[in-house]
Structures are given as C-alpha cells and as structure tokens.
Design a protein around this motif. Structure first.
Motif, PDB file in Angstrom:
ATOM      1  N   PRO A  97      -4.363  -1.083  -4.124  1.00 17.11           N
ATOM      2  CA  PRO A  97      -5.445  -1.456  -5.021  1.00 17.11           C
ATOM      3  C   PRO A  97      -5.074  -2.580  -5.972  1.00 17.11           C
ATOM      4  CG  PRO A  97      -4.575   0.743  -5.538  1.00 17.11           C
ATOM      5  CD  PRO A  97      -3.640   0.097  -4.589  1.00 17.11           C
ATOM      6  N   GLY A  98      -4.059  -3.338  -5.675  1.00 17.45           N
ATOM      7  CA  GLY A  98      -3.736  -4.487  -6.509  1.00 17.45           C
ATOM      8  C   GLY A  98      -4.810  -5.540  -6.346  1.00 17.45           C
ATOM      9  N   SER A  99      -4.883  -6.489  -7.255  1.00 19.35           N
ATOM     10  CA  SER A  99      -5.932  -7.479  -7.121  1.00 19.35           C
ATOM     11  C   SER A  99      -5.350  -8.740  -6.523  1.00 19.35           C
ATOM     12  CB  SER A  99      -6.573  -7.764  -8.472  1.00 19.35           C
ATOM     13  OG  SER A  99      -5.643  -8.391  -9.300  1.00 19.35           O
ATOM     14  N   ARG A 100      -5.341  -8.760  -5.193  1.00 17.96           N
ATOM     15  CA  ARG A 100      -4.817  -9.932  -4.504  1.00 17.96           C
ATOM     16  C   ARG A 100      -5.682 -11.136  -4.823  1.00 17.96           C
ATOM     17  NH1 ARG A 100      -4.772  -9.419   1.731  1.00 17.96           N
ATOM     18  NH2 ARG A 100      -6.182 -11.180   1.740  1.00 17.96           N
ATOM     19  N   ALA A 101      -6.960 -10.828  -5.039  1.00 22.23           N
ATOM     20  CA  ALA A 101      -7.892 -11.922  -5.293  1.00 22.23           C
ATOM     21  C   ALA A 101      -7.520 -12.665  -6.565  1.00 22.23           C
ATOM     22  CB  ALA A 101      -9.298 -11.368  -5.403  1.00 22.23           C
ATOM     23  N   VAL A 120     -14.286 -14.637  -5.258  1.00 23.92           N
ATOM     24  CA  VAL A 120     -14.243 -13.308  -4.667  1.00 23.92           C
ATOM     25  C   VAL A 120     -15.658 -12.743  -4.527  1.00 23.92           C
ATOM     26  CG1 VAL A 120     -13.363 -10.984  -4.951  1.00 23.92           C
ATOM     27  CG2 VAL A 120     -11.992 -12.930  -5.657  1.00 23.92           C
ATOM     28  N   SER A 122     -10.356  -2.672  -2.775  1.00 21.33           N
ATOM     29  CA  SER A 122      -9.772  -2.969  -4.078  1.00 21.33           C
ATOM     30  C   SER A 122      -9.784  -1.750  -4.990  1.00 21.33           C
ATOM     31  CB  SER A 122     -10.511  -4.136  -4.730  1.00 21.33           C
ATOM     32  OG  SER A 122     -11.861  -3.810  -4.875  1.00 21.33           O
TER      33      SER A 122
END
Lengths: 576, 307
Positions: B5-9, A19, A64
């Motif tokens: 704002p979730g962490s898709r990453a 990321v 994010s």
C-alpha cells in the motif's frame, strides 16, 4: 458466511497525466449462494474491481489501499503460487469476450481438461471423461461439443463453454464480467439462465458485472452501483431499482427504454413538419435486391421505395446475422447487391456519373456503430466535420465553416469550445457519436442510415443521442433508416418497423402493432427476451430459453411476411 | 499488482510525468539518432579538418599503430596518423572519414528506394486487390525466400567494379518485399475502418483516402520498416565488400575490413586495421537498433514504460 469481503479497496493507475483513482474506498461482501450485481458505465471501475479480486490487475494499476478476503485467504498478500492455485479452484472469472478467451487451436474439451490437470494433477482418464461430459451437460451443451474447436461454436455456445470452464472446479465465487454483452437478446437469456442454474447447483456466490439495468433486475439479489470508481448505492436489488436513493441510480433506471412505456424522447414539440419539395422520383428504392455471400443468402429478395416527401424513420431490427447491416451497407453503396438495383432518385447507384455520385454521397449520410473508429486518429475532430462540408461545396469561407461547426455542435448539445480543435482520443465515446450526428446535421442530407448508433455508447447517453438523431427528422426533414437490435428504442423513434430474421422480412408495420403486439413467433420471442428493469416481471414468459431457441430453429422459414399496416411514403414488397 | 500500500504514484515526480507527454521524446530514439548523427558529423568535420589524400597509398610509414600503442616492429604511434595506418601506408582516420558515411549512404539510399517501391506496391495491392494483389503478393513472397547475398555475389562478380549508387540500387531490389507486405496488410485492415468509410461518405477521392487518411497513420510503421531496411541494406553491402565485391576504388568500411583480412592483419596483431571499422559498424547498428526500438514504443504505446 461471507465468501468475499472487500473493504476500503482503492486502486490507482499512474498515467502520464497524473494518477487516476480507478477505485476509491470500495467495500462490499458476498455471501454463499448469493448473486451480487456491479453496475456502472465504462470507466466506473467495475472490471478493475473484478480483476483486483483475481489479482490480475493490468500494470501500471495497483492496489493502493484496503483489503480483499476470500474466505480465509487474504488475496492481496498471498504468495503468487498460492494465488495461482486459488484461481479457478476458489474464484473463477468468466470474461467479457468469450470469442477471444478460448484458445483457437485447441479443442474446447482439452481446454477444460487443462484446467483440471493444472489444479488436481493427473487424474484417471475415465473419471476425467465423465467429469467433462457432466460439465458440458451442466451448461446445456451437447456431448459432442467438446471435440469441437472454438470457431466451430456459436457465440452463445462459446460463452457457455466459458461458464463450464469457470465452474468445473466448483469455486466458491464466480465473477462474470459482462458475460452476455456480445450476444443478442435471445441468446443472452439462455446464457444467463445457464449461469444462474449452474451457480445455484454448486452453491457458489456470483458477482455479475454489467451496464444493463434490465439484465440486473432479472439476475441478481443485491446491487452495487459504481460511478467513476465510487460506490454510489448498495442494497437489495428490488429496493435499488424500485426506490433508488441516489440521483445517478435513478438516471440509470430511467435510461432503460421500455416498450410501451413513456417515450424517452420527451414531449417533442409538435414542430411544423418540414416536407421536402415534392419530387416525382422516390428518394431511395430497392428493386428486387438480394445479397448472397457464396452459398449463404444474407438478404432475401426485397423491394421497397421511400418517397422522402415527408421524413420518416424506418427501423430495421433483428439479431446479429439477420442481414440488417448488410442492408445498410447496400443502401450506402458500400456493398453491391448480388441481383437487383438500388435507385437513388431514380438513378442506379452502381451506374452513376461522377457528378451524380457526388450528389448521392451528399444526400445519403450515415452514423456508424463504433464511434471510436469513425475518426481518423491523425487529425483533429474538425477534419471529420469540415472536410465533407468543403468537399460538397457548402463552404464559402473558413469563418463560415467554423460557424457551421459551432452551430452543429451546439444543436447536438456539445460545447464547441471544449470539443473542436481536439484530437479524437481526447473525447469520450458519447461525445464522438454526437459529433458524428453533428456532422450529418451540417451536411443536411435527405437520408441518414444509422447503423446501431447507440450500441457502443453508455446507457445514460443513449437517449440523448437518439433524441439528437430524431431531431434530424423533425427539424431538418431528414428521413432515417434506423438499424438496431434494440426493439425498445425502435418502438419509440420509428414510424415503421421491419423485423429481419436470417435475411428475411418476417414482420412489418407501425411500431405500435409490430412491437407492441407482435404476431410473428420470431418477433414475439425477441420481445419476450428483453430483460425488463422490473423484478416482478418474468423474463421470457413460461418457456425456457432453450425451448424457445429450439422452437425458433424448427420454425418454418418460408412463412409469409406478416404485414401489419402501412405508413404513407414507404412501400415494401417481399419476394420475387 | 501486489498489495503494497505504499504510494508508488507519489514517487513519480512531475518532471517524469511531463517527459512522457510527447512519445517522440523517447530516450532510445534520442541515443540512437545521436549515434548516427555522430557518424555523419565525423564525415563532415573530418572532411573539413583532415587531409583526405592520406586515404590513398602514400608515403606514410606502413602499419603504424594508433597513438599510445606500439606495433610488432616496435614503432610507436604518431599524431600525424592518430589512429594508425594500414598495410600500404594509408591513414586510417582518412579511410574512416570517407568510409563510414559511404556505408551509411548505401544503406539509406537502398532503403529509401526499397521503401518507395514498397509503399507503391503495398498500396496498389491492398487498395486495388484482385489480380494486381495476387501478382504483387506472390512476387514479394517469392522474393522473400531468396537470400539476397547469394544473388548479389553472382551479379557483382559478373559486373566487376560498381559505383556506390549502383550497389545501392542492386540492394534496393531486395529490400522492398517486407514493406510491401506490411503496408498491404495495414491497408487491407484500414480499408474497413470507420474513418475510411466516413471519408468515402464524405465523397473523398481514392487519392485522398490513400494519402491523406491512410498514409499519416502508417508513418510510425513506415519509419520502423525504413530503419530495419537500412540495417539490412548495410549488412548486405558490408557483406559484399568484405568478400571484396563492393566498389573497388572507393574506401568503405567493408572494403577496409576485406583488405585487413587479405593482408593477414589478424595474425600480425594489426587490430586497429580491422577493429576500428568493425567498431564503427557496430555503433551504427546499435544506433539503428535503438532508433527502431524507440519507434516501436512510439507506434505502440503499450510498450511505453512509466519510469
């Protein structure tokens, strides 16, 4: 009353290598009628910020964390159709390349009309017409410009059409993303003045994104400095520029070369000047060379001879379309002159035997503008360095080639262990351009043609690369033709300056005279149009940019060249 | 894009990331190549373990269905002919073992010849320019407008019987135009690129620039164009065969379909006769399509997905 509030905004890009945090916890706000500048180098996240505000982030990037509020709207949670209605009406975006953002098959007035109809529905035809006329007049375009197609407009006019489009619905916020990066200084000044005037008139807030400290100093009230997605400094423009607190900001301010200022080359040690062995024949000669494309003369007849006995740096400066790059490609033999001859050590380069042609290639090398295009993506970067080295017969063994490559990398300030054996896409633009300089150094030519070597490189690296190139002259005795639109750097590196305007040499001489104290109106205008990173210094003097451009068009094109003095080893004649 | 704002990453696990590192490790490419290799394997393994003499009019019962089915006469399929026999008692499995690789072979050969012609002409047109370029460009533009099947039908009816290689050669005469145009366009734009200029500055010969600097960068395009040409060639070849114009004595998938249609297999409900060759052709095309899509993603990184 703040128009835009951005708080703790973070943007991530998931990539194959993990990321990437394009932006981390960025907060700022802009008030009505204020102008905010966001400055940073490529990859600093400045365009990403703008796109996030428009909610036009390219996939796979995503927000994010944090929030963006435009007046009463929460941008990040707005349903798509309401966001669509807010774009242009409440926040508009003026993109970087106006050339590519207008539809090539539509008249520009229809593109503006589309914008109005899309947001306000069908309106009265007569009212629409007056609004369009006002919009064009508002950005200083003639009324008939509306019925033209984008390709019929110049770069500056296209950018102004984009401004007209951006403000036609009187948005609260205008985001201009490097609106002038593709324009030359004279047009840049005009476009920026237009943008500031329009913004003042409709009372909108403006976010100006850029990388040029000088342009910021002349255009904004408040400055945000970004580095690698992190805000390093934020404050009043005058305070940031005059008294920067973060070392990176200081570096940015210092990296802008100034005419007459302290040389960014540093105190170059007065190295014993290397002189080439005396030869009877001039290194490079133009004999009445001119170049015409169809009916358009790109380069008017000129003759010069560069003796090459002592290394010289000759700068060729001018706007785009002045014929300076044409001159460079003629020197390299990529482009044949329409009439006249180009002689390398007395030999016409158009009529060379295979052996002579190899000697010519060996001794005349180049650094091009675009470091991204100069490496074949298929090969490791070693190929670009090693191949010519072997080809020109310098190589004795593989180990020796490796050693030369290491040495060349070190002398341009690159760590060979980190650079060699890599693929070009793994290196930054600055690293690639330095490698091209290293390549020239390995081949040790007699002449180097540097065509805008730093215009696509980040500001903080420009000085280093120019210094690398300049070192070629000092320590290797290589003569250099430095082709550029940037007068300030030409002032520092060159021994002799030629100013080209529409294919004609208008003023020549040593840089202290030509750039330090210009006589020809065109040179004067060029120098006045440079934005200085000094808020107290008026940009462009008393006249407006539009007046200057009108004066320039009215200028007598057959005015004689102004000769301002000579430098030994270089002689120039203009005309038949 | 949206403000979730979730962490898709975080959900993208390490192995998913790693899988993306080499663009050639593409699932589409993998499945496509797998399908084609399966057809080739069928040809090879079949030749080793099956009696190919059964592909000729033989002593076997006519119109026998595949194992587990019954034909209109009430005969049941037998393991001697696992996927049945055709109207003249030829074993379907033997027909397919010979026919499927034949169809693929015609496609590959025609495309290979067409590509070689295209590379040669495209480079000549783009690099030499001038009159040469004009002639090649006009020729390929004209050829593109001519429907190949029309001409081939005329030629083949006049010719009579042809061999597989001959048919491939004839088809190759109609698949060189698009690679020519593609390569010409690429060469024209590459000629102006920085690295070609750098190579010229390095004293590189024309041959070096063409084959060492330009060609490697064309490889993904060439592959893509090659696969598209294989598809076109197979379609053309099968088209001719189904019209009864292909090789008369060699079993091919198209010829089997032609005979099935001719013998009225459709109304007699002899579905295995025409259905199995059609299915194989379908698989072949799906395989080629997948490879083409995969190659597209390899040469155009923007199409690559993250999940």
């Amino acid at each position: 009353m703040n128009v835009l509030n951005v708080s703790d905004l973070s943007i991530d890009f998931p990539t194959a290598r993990g990321v990437v945090h394009a932006l981390a916890d960025l907060s700022f706000s802009v008030a009505r009628g204020r102008r905010l500048g966001i400055i940073g180098e490529s990859g600093s996240g400045k365009t990403t910020t703008a796109l996030a505000v428009m909610r036009m982030l390219a996939s796979p990037g995503f927000v994010s964390g944090g929030s963006i509020r435009l007046g009463d709207l929460d941008i990040l949670t707005l349903p798509e159709d309401r966001m669509r209605r807010a774009r242009l009406r409440r926040v508009s975006y003026i993109p970087q390349g106006a050339m590519n953002s207008l539809n090539p098959v539509m008249r520009v007035e229809d593109q503006l009309k589309d914008a109005i109809v899309a947001h306000e529905g069908r309106t009265d035809r007569e009212a629409l017409r007056t609004r369009l006329a006002d919009a064009f007049a508002g950005v200083g375009l003639p009324a008939h410009a509306g019925s033209l197609y984008p390709h019929e407009l110049s770069g500056g006019m296209k950018q102004r059409v984009c401004i007209a489009l951006g403000v036609i619905l009187n948005p609260e916020l205008i985001i201009a993303d490097e609106p002038t990066s593709a324009l030359d200084v004279v047009t840049q000044r005009q476009v920026m003045q237009t943008l500031k005037d329009v913004q003042k008139r409709i009372g909108a807030a403006l976010i100006l994104i850029g990388h040029d400290m000088g342009l910021m100093a002349q255009s904004v009230d408040e400055l945000v400095v970004l580095k690698d997605g992190v805000l390093v400094e934020h404050g009043d423009m005058r305070r940031v520029i005059e008294n920067p607190s973060h070392p990176y900001t200081r570096e940015l301010v210092a990296s802008v070369p100034l005419v007459g200022g302290e040389s960014f080359l540093g105190n170059s040690v007065a190295a014993p000047e290397i002189t080439r062995s005396r030869e009877d024949l001039a290194l490079l000669e133009f004999e009445n060379v001119n170049k015409a494309y169809g009916g358009i003369t790109a380069l008017h007849p000129m003759s010069f001879s560069l003796s090459g006995e002592e290394p010289r740096v000759i700068s060729i400066v001018g706007q785009s379309g002045s014929g300076k790059s044409t001159m460079g490609s003629i020197m390299l033999g990529f482009n044949a002159p329409s009439t006249g001859r180009v002689l390398f050590e007395g030999q016409d380069i158009a009529r060379m035997s295979q052996h002579q042609s190899r000697e010519f290639r060996k001794n005349v090398q180049a650094v091009f503008q675009d470091p991204y295009a100069c490496f074949n993506p298929f090969y490791r970067v070693d190929h670009a360095l090693g191949f010519p080295f072997r080809r020109f017969g310098y190589a004795t063994s593989d180990a020796q080639v490796q050693e030369s490559m290491h040495l060349a990398c070190q002398s341009v300030g690159l760590d060979p262990a980190l650079i060699l054996r890599r693929y070009p896409h793994e290196l930054s633009g600055g690293q690639r351009q330095r490698l091209i300089v290293a390549r020239a150094l390995m081949l040790n030519p007699k002449l180097l043609v540097a065509d805008e070597p730093v215009s696509m490189v980040d500001a903080s690296l420009r000085a280093t690369i120019l210094k690398n190139i300049y070192d070629l002259k000092d320590s290797h005795g290589i003569s250099i033709f430095y082709i550029t639109h940037d007068l300030a750097t030409a002032y520092h590196v060159s021994d002799y300056v030629m100013v080209l305007y529409k294919g004609q040499v208008v003023e020549v001489g040593p840089p202290k005279e030509v750039i330090g104290d210009p006589r020809h109106p065109y040179t004067q205008l060029l120098i006045a149009s440079i934005p200085w990173p000094d808020p107290d210094r008026e940009w462009g003097g008393t006249t407006t940019a539009a007046e200057d451009i009108a004066a320039l068009d009215a200028m007598d094109h057959d005015a004689p060249t102004v000769f301002r003095g000579d430098v030994p080893g270089f002689r120039l004649d203009v005309g038949e | 894009m949206t403000g979730v704002p979730g962490s898709r990453a975080g959900e993208l696990k390490g192995w998913q990331m790693r899988r993306l590192e080499s663009p050639w490790m593409n699932p589409k490419l993998f499945w496509g190549a797998g399908l084609l290799l399966a057809i080739v394997a069928l040809g090879i393994i079949g030749r080793l373990f099956w009696n190919l003499d059964l592909a000729f009019t033989g002593a076997a019962p006519l119109k026998l269905p595949p194992v587990g089915f019954e034909n209109l006469r009430g005969q049941e399929g037998a393991w001697v002919h696992p996927i049945g026999t055709d109207g003249s008692g030829r074993d379907m499995l033997a027909l397919i073992v010979i026919g499927a690789p034949n169809s693929l072979f015609v496609g590959l050969l025609a495309s290979l010849i067409g590509m070689s012609l295209g590379i040669f002409l495209g480079f000549s047109a783009g690099f030499i320019g001038g009159r040469t370029d004009d002639i090649i460009r006009v020729l390929s533009d004209v050829m593109i407008t001519i429907p190949p099947l029309l001409i081939l039908v005329v030629v083949q009816s006049a010719w009579g019987d042809v061999s597989l290689t001959m048919m491939a050669l004839l088809i190759a005469g109609f698949v060189w135009q698009s690679p020519t145009r593609l390569i010409r366009a690429q060469v024209l734009s590459m000629k102006q690129s920085g690295y070609v200029q750098m190579a010229r500055l390095s004293g590189a010969s024309t041959m070096h620039i063409m084959f060492r600097e330009m060609l490697p960068n064309l490889v993904p395009y060439l592959f893509g164009s090659f696969i598209a040409n294989v598809t076109t060639s197979i379609v053309t070849a099968v088209g001719l065969e189904v019209l009864g114009l292909g090789p008369q004595r060699i079993p091919t998938l198209g010829r089997t379909i032609y005979e099935a249609i001719n013998a009225g297999a459709l109304i007699q409900n002899l579905w295995w006769w025409w259905g199995i060759p059609t299915l194989l052709l379908g698989l072949m095309f799906i395989g080629l399509l997948l490879i083409n899509l995969g190659l597209d993603e390899v040469s155009n990184p923007r199409l690559r997905k993250l999940q």
